[in-house]
Design a protein around this motif. Structure first.
Motif, PDB file in Angstrom:
ATOM      1  N   THR A   1      36.593  26.075  54.976  1.00 60.43           N
ATOM      2  CA  THR A   1      35.791  27.121  54.338  1.00 60.43           C
ATOM      3  C   THR A   1      36.564  27.800  53.214  1.00 60.43           C
ATOM      4  OG1 THR A   1      36.534  28.729  55.992  1.00 60.43           O
ATOM      5  CG2 THR A   1      34.450  27.594  56.420  1.00 60.43           C
ATOM      6  N   ASP A   2      37.790  27.386  52.965  1.00 58.41           N
ATOM      7  CA  ASP A   2      38.558  27.998  51.883  1.00 58.41           C
ATOM      8  C   ASP A   2      37.839  27.782  50.554  1.00 58.41           C
ATOM      9  OD1 ASP A   2      40.376  28.566  53.802  1.00 58.41           O
ATOM     10  OD2 ASP A   2      41.918  27.175  53.108  1.00 58.41           O
ATOM     11  N   PRO A   3      37.860  28.771  49.665  1.00 54.51           N
ATOM     12  CA  PRO A   3      37.217  28.575  48.361  1.00 54.51           C
ATOM     13  C   PRO A   3      37.930  27.497  47.567  1.00 54.51           C
ATOM     14  CG  PRO A   3      38.491  30.616  48.381  1.00 54.51           C
ATOM     15  CD  PRO A   3      38.501  30.084  49.781  1.00 54.51           C
TER      16      PRO A   3
ATOM     17  N   ARG B   1      45.385  34.931  46.048  1.00 53.57           N
ATOM     18  CA  ARG B   1      44.736  34.592  47.316  1.00 53.57           C
ATOM     19  C   ARG B   1      43.841  35.713  47.817  1.00 53.57           C
ATOM     20  NH1 ARG B   1      48.362  32.282  51.667  1.00 53.57           N
ATOM     21  NH2 ARG B   1      46.381  31.263  52.210  1.00 53.57           N
ATOM     22  N   TRP B   2      43.917  36.908  47.200  1.00 50.67           N
ATOM     23  CA  TRP B   2      43.080  37.999  47.673  1.00 50.67           C
ATOM     24  C   TRP B   2      42.928  39.029  46.557  1.00 50.67           C
ATOM     25  CZ3 TRP B   2      45.194  43.059  48.531  1.00 50.67           C
ATOM     26  CH2 TRP B   2      46.594  43.129  48.404  1.00 50.67           C
ATOM     27  N   GLY B   3      42.029  39.964  46.806  1.00 53.43           N
ATOM     28  CA  GLY B   3      41.855  41.060  45.864  1.00 53.43           C
ATOM     29  C   GLY B   3      41.110  40.643  44.610  1.00 53.43           C
TER      30      GLY B   3
ATOM     31  N   LEU C   1      41.572  37.063  43.325  1.00 56.79           N
ATOM     32  CA  LEU C   1      40.792  36.037  44.014  1.00 56.79           C
ATOM     33  C   LEU C   1      39.373  36.014  43.462  1.00 56.79           C
ATOM     34  CD1 LEU C   1      40.166  34.009  46.327  1.00 56.79           C
ATOM     35  CD2 LEU C   1      39.714  36.007  47.786  1.00 56.79           C
ATOM     36  N   ARG C   2      38.801  37.184  43.263  1.00 55.77           N
ATOM     37  CA  ARG C   2      37.417  37.226  42.803  1.00 55.77           C
ATOM     38  C   ARG C   2      37.297  36.673  41.386  1.00 55.77           C
ATOM     39  NH1 ARG C   2      33.238  41.263  45.302  1.00 55.77           N
ATOM     40  NH2 ARG C   2      32.068  39.549  44.348  1.00 55.77           N
TER      41      ARG C   2
ATOM     42  N   ARG D   1      39.546  44.720  51.462  1.00 57.61           N
ATOM     43  CA  ARG D   1      40.657  44.693  50.494  1.00 57.61           C
ATOM     44  C   ARG D   1      40.927  43.256  50.043  1.00 57.61           C
ATOM     45  NH1 ARG D   1      39.369  47.832  48.223  1.00 57.61           N
ATOM     46  NH2 ARG D   1      41.181  47.570  46.845  1.00 57.61           N
ATOM     47  N   LEU D   2      40.689  42.291  50.950  1.00 60.96           N
ATOM     48  CA  LEU D   2      40.869  40.885  50.558  1.00 60.96           C
ATOM     49  C   LEU D   2      39.807  40.460  49.552  1.00 60.96           C
ATOM     50  CD1 LEU D   2      41.600  39.226  54.041  1.00 60.96           C
ATOM     51  CD2 LEU D   2      43.259  39.948  52.315  1.00 60.96           C
ATOM     52  N   PHE D   3      38.599  41.014  49.693  1.00 61.39           N
ATOM     53  CA  PHE D   3      37.476  40.632  48.828  1.00 61.39           C
ATOM     54  C   PHE D   3      36.791  41.917  48.385  1.00 61.39           C
ATOM     55  CE2 PHE D   3      33.357  38.567  47.857  1.00 61.39           C
ATOM     56  CZ  PHE D   3      33.809  37.457  47.178  1.00 61.39           C
ATOM     57  N   PRO D   4      37.416  42.621  47.439  1.00 66.94           N
ATOM     58  CA  PRO D   4      36.938  43.958  47.078  1.00 66.94           C
ATOM     59  C   PRO D   4      35.762  43.910  46.092  1.00 66.94           C
ATOM     60  CG  PRO D   4      38.868  43.413  45.779  1.00 66.94           C
ATOM     61  CD  PRO D   4      38.642  42.242  46.702  1.00 66.94           C
TER      62      PRO D   4
ATOM     63  N   HIS E   1      33.925  44.032  42.696  1.00 72.44           N
ATOM     64  CA  HIS E   1      34.486  43.430  41.493  1.00 72.44           C
ATOM     65  C   HIS E   1      33.415  43.376  40.417  1.00 72.44           C
ATOM     66  CE1 HIS E   1      37.255  40.951  39.193  1.00 72.44           C
ATOM     67  NE2 HIS E   1      36.318  40.026  39.031  1.00 72.44           N
TER      68      HIS E   1
ATOM     69  N   PRO F   1      29.264  43.758  44.810  1.00 72.73           N
ATOM     70  CA  PRO F   1      29.766  44.304  46.078  1.00 72.73           C
ATOM     71  C   PRO F   1      30.928  43.511  46.657  1.00 72.73           C
ATOM     72  CG  PRO F   1      27.659  43.191  46.386  1.00 72.73           C
ATOM     73  CD  PRO F   1      27.891  43.251  44.915  1.00 72.73           C
TER      74      PRO F   1
ATOM     75  N   LEU G   1      42.636  36.118  56.272  1.00 65.43           N
ATOM     76  CA  LEU G   1      42.063  35.351  55.166  1.00 65.43           C
ATOM     77  C   LEU G   1      41.081  34.289  55.695  1.00 65.43           C
ATOM     78  CD1 LEU G   1      42.586  35.685  52.148  1.00 65.43           C
ATOM     79  CD2 LEU G   1      44.253  33.832  52.288  1.00 65.43           C
TER      80      LEU G   1
ATOM     81  N   LEU H   1      37.867  35.971  56.479  1.00 65.97           N
ATOM     82  CA  LEU H   1      37.102  36.236  55.258  1.00 65.97           C
ATOM     83  C   LEU H   1      36.395  34.968  54.788  1.00 65.97           C
ATOM     84  CD1 LEU H   1      36.272  37.731  52.629  1.00 65.97           C
ATOM     85  CD2 LEU H   1      38.446  36.927  51.663  1.00 65.97           C
ATOM     86  N   HIS H   2      37.143  33.875  54.688  1.00 66.71           N
ATOM     87  CA  HIS H   2      36.551  32.664  54.112  1.00 66.71           C
ATOM     88  C   HIS H   2      35.457  32.099  55.016  1.00 66.71           C
ATOM     89  CE1 HIS H   2      39.287  32.956  50.909  1.00 66.71           C
ATOM     90  NE2 HIS H   2      40.342  32.387  51.482  1.00 66.71           N
TER      91      HIS H   2
ATOM     92  N   ARG I   1      32.480  34.416  54.522  1.00 63.31           N
ATOM     93  CA  ARG I   1      31.854  34.219  53.213  1.00 63.31           C
ATOM     94  C   ARG I   1      31.103  32.885  53.172  1.00 63.31           C
ATOM     95  NH1 ARG I   1      33.794  31.895  48.376  1.00 63.31           N
ATOM     96  NH2 ARG I   1      32.483  32.543  46.631  1.00 63.31           N
TER      97      ARG I   1
END
Lengths: 573, 151
Positions: free
Chosen positions: A379-381, A389-391, A394-395, B22-25, B27, B31, B137, B140-141, B144
């Motif tokens: 499921t990793d992007p 890898r985050w924050g 990552l986006r 915080r890992l996927f804030p 942006h 959201p 992580l 999260l993945h 998602r």
């Protein structure tokens, strides 16, 4: 209570199912012992998913509590159990690993069957490193070709006949023909051709149309995936069971091959009712490469391989595939999706041998290419290596690059090495008190060189596609890692050959040591070769089924008188 | 392998929601994990057989891995490990900042995530900080992916 069978087959994956169907078709009675049950949700399209739609369904993979393996990277190191089976999966249901394979169905190229000879002819004997044990198979591509065709017909393989210039001759076209120009090429295929590679549409045991195989079984198209997946569940077993001569016993876990030191007499298995002995005229092990090897070792069939002396046979030549990926990325703000939209293509340019010159590795490298996309296995992007890898980082990487790429994957042959082997673990046991199989395996310099060399080669192609970024890949971790999924292509352990001193089975997959015992599957591969193993497993299963039929018809259940220890004389196929 | 309580307390759920956020804030006005509701999927994953360690070989002895590559070797399940991370993070916040993790400034929370990622966080042994980061992580993945992989 069952007490005697004509033929007992251990395992209902591709190998066990094909042998069962072929013997039943010839009028023989077969009892199939399968540790799992028929998977819930299995239908004519073949894909068995979890409730959330994820494939393969978790029910298809072996529960490590019941059976797992131990791992060490080298002799002398303490082994540890693989507590969560993830880097490879063993099948756990009727259908075995064949219920959850990808369907990718390349044949071996002819030189894969004469790997040692082909390397020495091309590069001289100095190409072989001291600990590498590259060998030739005891049969040729031509010997196996009719059985490849039989498997393709059973599995309804779709492909483009004649599109691979490195392929051996075919006696029949693919059951479902694919026109090469019907497969989306994107800019990548043209770049590959400019760089001297020869891409062809990837053969798959599953078509975008409904198909009926020669057992009369229909495969439907999965509406989500747009194709079918041939499995033993939809392509073989319903026919076998329909003969009325097959007894499929679910939930039966075989612990031993029973024998008198000369010939197999049956098997011992456990089920919900306890432990049972089942006598049989013929015993067939078809329990996957690792399962076959473990059963032989636990049953005292043959002599365990010793990596120090290189004496013994059971457990030798354990191999696998090494995977690596190179990827070209296209910033979606600057490219439309046609830049990275590519169908599934294979290349056999390096399938048996490195390129001419002075290669720094041996073995084959099967290449596959296609668009980057959501994976069933992680499921990793899918974003460039080295992205945050985050924050916010990552986006941003996801915004720009997720799935906007073309990747070339390497399925690399792990060549036999004297120290990679299988034996029984001295410490860790299963719930029935039997020792787990111990795998001694790590990457060697040969795999590192292969991955590095092939990554350089394909990255040059990827840079020629107009991509913004290319991840070359090409670096293996320090050690083989049981964490991330890699592949389920374990081979060897009960290899075929013409010399009982170095092989467990003959070219018909019949045990040298114990009469009336056949050991079928990738356990018999003397070398892993580079393509996916299943079509070759299927072809060998047809071959073994004829050998078993000959035995049954020759003996008519009459015991051959003999008072001497059994060991058959080697014979050429 | 013991079986973790599948029920997340409200406070643990809030801590994990902040960590995953915080890992996927948020942006570019879109959201983040919290507003996408990913914590509900995270909670479901923590109740799943895989995260609860129901398919994990539990035969002893448990020994330290001699080098990289030996996979999961903890007697804890992944879910139990994540719950430990949440507790350790909250205890750190109280100790260092006089209040729980939830409600700390994003910069402070990001500093904590960074300390997990680079292994410098001192409040965890099993799982080790870097392993804790990888577990979060993965959650999260998975969440998602199961939620349609929104960008």
């Amino acid at each position: 209570m069952r007490s005697r069978a004509e033929v007992v087959v251990v395992g209902a994956g591709w190998a066990g199912s094909i042998i069962t169907a072929e013997l039943a078709a010839a009028g023989h009675h077969v009892t199939v012992l399968e540790r799992g049950t028929w998977p819930a949700g299995a239908g004519p399209a073949g894909f068995v998913t979890d409730d959330d739609g994820r494939w393969p369904s978790r029910q298809l993979t072996e529960d490590a509590r019941l059976e797992t393996y131990t791992m060490r990277h080298r002799s002398g190191q303490a082994s540890l159990p693989i507590r969560r089976l993830n880097s490879f999966w063993a099948g756990s249901t009727v259908g075995g690993a064949g219920a959850m394979w990808s369907g990718f169905s390349p044949r071996f190229v002819p030189d894969s069957f004469r790997s040692r000879s082909a390397h020495v002819e091309a590069f001289g004997p100095s190409i072989l490193r001291p600990d590498v044990r590259l060998v030739d198979w005891p049969l040729t591509y031509a010997d196996l070709e009719p059985d490849y065709t039989r498997f393709e017909q059973v599995a309804g393989v779709s492909g483009a006949s004649g599109a691979d210039p490195f392929a051996g001759p075919r006696s029949a076209p693919y059951p479902v023909e694919v026109a090469p120009d019907s497969v989306d090429a994107g800019p990548w295929v043209a770049a590959a051709r400019r760089h001297g590679l020869h891409p062809y549409p990837r053969p798959v045991a599953g078509a975008g149309v409904e198909t009926v195989n020669h057992y009369g079984l229909t495969r439907a198209v999965d509406p989500v995936r747009g194709r079918s997946l041939a499995t033993p569940l939809n392509s073989v077993l319903p026919y076998a069971l329909g003969t009325g001569r097959v007894d499929l016993v679910e939930g039966a876990r075989v612990r031993r091959v029973l024998h008198d030191g000369r010939r197999a007499t049956g098997v011992r298995y456990v089920d919900a009712d306890g432990e049972h002995d089942l006598e049989a005229e013929v015993v067939v092990l078809a329990a996957w490469a690792l399962g076959n090897t473990r059963l032989l070792l636990m049953s005292d069939v043959g002599r365990p391989y010793d990596p120090e002396t290189e004496q013994g046979t059971v457990g030798r030549n354990h191999a696998n595939h090494v995977g690596a990926v190179s990827t070209a990325w296209f910033d979606r703000s600057r490219h439309d999706s046609s830049a990275w939209r590519t169908g599934a293509w294979s290349m056999s340019d390096l399938a048996a041998l490195p390129e001419a010159g002075r290669p720094d590795y041996v073995g084959g490298a099967h290449l596959v290419a296609g668009s980057v996309g959501p994976s069933d296995l992680s499921t990793d992007p899918r974003i460039p290596v080295g992205s945050p890898r985050w924050g916010a980082g990552l986006r941003t990487a996801i915004d720009r690059y997720e799935d906007a790429g073309v990747q070339v994957g390497l399925l690399g042959e792990v060549v036999p090495h004297r120290r990679r082997h299988l034996d029984l673990d001295p410490t860790f046991r299963d719930p029935w008190g039997d020792p787990l199989l111990r795998i001694t395996f790590d990457w060697d310099e040969n795999e590192r060189s292969m991955v590095r060399s092939v990554a350089r080669r394909v990255s040059a192609v990827l840079r020629d596609t107009g991509a913004d970024l290319v991840d070359e890949g090409g670096v293996l971790p320090d050690h083989y890692d049981v964490g991330p999924y890699q592949n389920s292509h374990a081979t060897g352990g009960a290899v075929m050959g013409t010399d009982p001193a170095t092989s467990v089975v003959d070219p018909d997959l019949r045990s040298w040591d114990i009469d009336r015992l056949w050991v079928v599957g990738a356990s018999a591969f003397p070398t892993a070769a580079s393509p996916n193993p299943t079509p070759t497993v299927g072809a060998l299963s047809f071959r073994a089924s004829r050998s078993i039929r000959r035995h049954l018809e020759d003996t008519e259940a009459t015991d051959p008188p003999s008072d001497t220890p059994h060991r058959r004389t080697p014979r050429r196929p | 392998m013991t079986s973790a309580d599948p029920a997340l307390t409200d406070s643990t759920r809030e801590i994990l929601a902040d960590l995953v956020d915080r890992l996927f804030p948020e942006h570019d006005g879109r959201p983040g994990a919290k507003d996408l509701g990913l914590i509900a999927v995270v909670a479901a994953r923590l109740r799943s057989p895989g995260w609860q360690g129901r398919h994990t070989y539990a035969g002893g002895p448990y020994l330290p891995a001699p080098e990289a590559g030996f996979g999961w070797q903890s007697p804890l399940s992944p879910t139990e490990s994540v719950l430990r991370v949440a507790r350790a993070v909250d205890e750190w916040a109280v100790r260092e900042h006089g209040q729980g993790f939830v409600g700390l400034d994003h910069d402070v929370q990001d500093g904590l995530v960074r300390a997990l990622e680079d292994g410098s966080f001192a409040g965890l042994d099993d799982p080790a900080p870097r392993q804790a980061f990888e577990l979060l992580l993965s959650l999260l993945h998975e969440a998602r992916s199961l939620s349609g992989r929104r960008r």
